[in-house]
Design a protein around this motif. Structure first.
Motif, PDB file in Angstrom:
ATOM      1  N   GLY A  52      57.115 -36.830  45.275  1.00  0.00           N
ATOM      2  CA  GLY A  52      56.898 -38.053  44.769  1.00  0.00           C
ATOM      3  C   GLY A  52      56.957 -39.661  44.377  1.00  0.00           C
ATOM      4  N   GLU A  53      56.008 -40.218  44.440  1.00  0.00           N
ATOM      5  CA  GLU A  53      56.756 -41.921  45.090  1.00  0.00           C
ATOM      6  C   GLU A  53      58.096 -41.707  44.044  1.00  0.00           C
ATOM      7  N   GLY A  54      59.512 -42.542  44.123  1.00  0.00           N
ATOM      8  CA  GLY A  54      59.739 -43.610  43.167  1.00  0.00           C
ATOM      9  C   GLY A  54      60.861 -42.267  42.667  1.00  0.00           C
ATOM     10  N   ASN A  55      60.496 -41.618  42.941  1.00  0.00           N
ATOM     11  CA  ASN A  55      61.642 -40.595  42.981  1.00  0.00           C
ATOM     12  C   ASN A  55      63.069 -40.056  43.760  1.00  0.00           C
ATOM     13  N   ASP A  56      63.930 -40.930  44.052  1.00  0.00           N
ATOM     14  CA  ASP A  56      64.676 -41.694  45.193  1.00  0.00           C
ATOM     15  C   ASP A  56      66.024 -40.174  44.900  1.00  0.00           C
ATOM     16  N   TRP A  57      66.186 -39.680  45.539  1.00  0.00           N
ATOM     17  CA  TRP A  57      67.657 -38.695  45.757  1.00  0.00           C
ATOM     18  C   TRP A  57      68.044 -38.145  47.135  1.00  0.00           C
ATOM     19  N   LEU A  58      68.960 -38.033  47.181  1.00  0.00           N
ATOM     20  CA  LEU A  58      69.406 -37.833  48.101  1.00  0.00           C
ATOM     21  C   LEU A  58      70.821 -36.670  47.932  1.00  0.00           C
ATOM     22  N   TYR A  59      70.753 -34.829  48.765  1.00  0.00           N
ATOM     23  CA  TYR A  59      71.809 -34.152  48.035  1.00  0.00           C
ATOM     24  C   TYR A  59      73.016 -34.665  48.813  1.00  0.00           C
ATOM     25  N   VAL A  60      74.763 -34.420  48.666  1.00  0.00           N
ATOM     26  CA  VAL A  60      75.509 -35.332  49.128  1.00  0.00           C
ATOM     27  C   VAL A  60      76.315 -34.190  49.213  1.00  0.00           C
ATOM     28  N   THR A  61      77.481 -33.806  50.274  1.00  0.00           N
ATOM     29  CA  THR A  61      77.816 -33.533  50.851  1.00  0.00           C
ATOM     30  C   THR A  61      79.036 -33.472  51.039  1.00  0.00           C
ATOM     31  N   VAL A  62      80.531 -33.627  51.271  1.00  0.00           N
ATOM     32  CA  VAL A  62      82.125 -33.303  52.237  1.00  0.00           C
ATOM     33  C   VAL A  62      82.518 -32.399  51.698  1.00  0.00           C
ATOM     34  N   GLY A 125      67.464 -35.764  52.182  1.00  0.00           N
ATOM     35  CA  GLY A 125      66.733 -36.064  50.712  1.00  0.00           C
ATOM     36  C   GLY A 125      65.527 -36.816  50.788  1.00  0.00           C
ATOM     37  N   GLN A 126      65.249 -37.968  49.851  1.00  0.00           N
ATOM     38  CA  GLN A 126      64.077 -38.589  50.120  1.00  0.00           C
ATOM     39  C   GLN A 126      64.795 -39.620  49.298  1.00  0.00           C
ATOM     40  N   GLN A 128      62.809 -43.739  48.519  1.00  0.00           N
ATOM     41  CA  GLN A 128      61.262 -44.446  49.407  1.00  0.00           C
ATOM     42  C   GLN A 128      60.251 -44.155  49.711  1.00  0.00           C
ATOM     43  N   GLY A 129      59.764 -42.271  49.797  1.00  0.00           N
ATOM     44  CA  GLY A 129      59.159 -41.568  50.218  1.00  0.00           C
ATOM     45  C   GLY A 129      59.599 -41.250  51.706  1.00  0.00           C
ATOM     46  N   ARG A 130      60.361 -41.819  52.401  1.00  0.00           N
ATOM     47  CA  ARG A 130      61.043 -40.634  53.179  1.00  0.00           C
ATOM     48  C   ARG A 130      62.051 -39.913  53.524  1.00  0.00           C
ATOM     49  N   THR A 131      62.318 -38.719  54.146  1.00  0.00           N
ATOM     50  CA  THR A 131      63.155 -38.261  54.385  1.00  0.00           C
ATOM     51  C   THR A 131      64.391 -38.274  55.050  1.00  0.00           C
ATOM     52  N   VAL A 132      65.334 -38.525  54.476  1.00  0.00           N
ATOM     53  CA  VAL A 132      66.683 -38.483  54.777  1.00  0.00           C
ATOM     54  C   VAL A 132      66.970 -37.508  54.842  1.00  0.00           C
ATOM     55  N   THR A 133      67.843 -37.620  56.612  1.00  0.00           N
ATOM     56  CA  THR A 133      69.025 -36.291  56.622  1.00  0.00           C
ATOM     57  C   THR A 133      70.348 -37.686  57.397  1.00  0.00           C
ATOM     58  N   TYR A 134      71.518 -37.197  57.344  1.00  0.00           N
ATOM     59  CA  TYR A 134      72.835 -37.755  57.464  1.00  0.00           C
ATOM     60  C   TYR A 134      73.610 -36.999  57.993  1.00  0.00           C
ATOM     61  N   THR A 135      74.458 -36.784  59.367  1.00  0.00           N
ATOM     62  CA  THR A 135      75.856 -36.609  58.405  1.00  0.00           C
ATOM     63  C   THR A 135      76.597 -37.238  59.652  1.00  0.00           C
ATOM     64  N   GLN A 136      77.714 -36.819  59.284  1.00  0.00           N
ATOM     65  CA  GLN A 136      78.839 -37.899  59.886  1.00  0.00           C
ATOM     66  C   GLN A 136      80.549 -37.296  60.116  1.00  0.00           C
ATOM     67  N   THR A 137      81.375 -37.306  60.769  1.00  0.00           N
ATOM     68  CA  THR A 137      82.702 -36.288  60.836  1.00  0.00           C
ATOM     69  C   THR A 137      83.352 -37.781  61.217  1.00  0.00           C
TER      70      THR A 137
END
Length: 156
Positions: A52-62, A125-126, A128-137
């Motif tokens: 849903g809108e307004g449910n901002d979250w990210l699953y972050v790993t290191v 994660g999500q 503002q309604g957009r999918t976020v995918t990030y990886t960087q070494t």
């Protein structure tokens, strides 16, 4: 004049190894991020985060060291309200300031040791309604912190 060959056979290897490590450190600290195309070894827990809108979250790993055999730590960062992360409020503020674009986080000035101890930062994660995918070494944790701020600060 005598020439000792025993020391000269081992010295070039040490120098070559040191130079190679420095080159890898420079290459690993390049600022460009890439999208994850391979399945993440620890996929984001989307069912826990809700939708849903307004449910901002990210699953972050290191992951420290080799991505296959390294030490991986992760957490679910929620931002409505900030929770689930050691620095949730600061991480959420940083994400809000860049509209969830982790590659747009301003680089902080930092004096980091030139020691190659690779860390891989991942986020799914999500925002503002957009999918976020990030990886960087990054070359080491100090460089990662200077480039990503509090978002991947899971050890503190």
């Amino acid at each position: 004049m005598t020439h000792d060959t025993s020391a000269s056979t081992t010295r070039p290897r040490r120098v070559t190894t040191t130079v190679a490590a420095l080159l890898l450190a420079c290459a690993a600290s390049a600022p460009a991020a890439r999208a994850v195309t391979d399945p993440d070894p620890a996929p984001a827990p989307a069912a826990q985060a809700g939708t849903g809108e307004g449910n901002d979250w990210l699953y972050v790993t290191v992951t420290r060291g080799d991505a296959r055999a390294g030490d991986t730590r992760g957490t679910l960062l929620r931002c409505d309200p900030p929770q689930g992360h050691p620095h949730a409020a600061q991480a959420c503020d940083q994400l809000r300031s860049v509209s969830g674009d982790l590659t747009a986080i301003p680089r902080r000035d930092a004096l980091c040791a030139m020691i190659y101890a690779p860390v891989t930062a991942r986020a799914e994660g999500q925002w503002q309604g957009r999918t976020v995918t990030y990886t960087q070494t990054f070359a080491n944790a100090c460089v990662m912190r200077a480039r990503t701020g509090e978002i991947f600060a899971l050890d503190e």
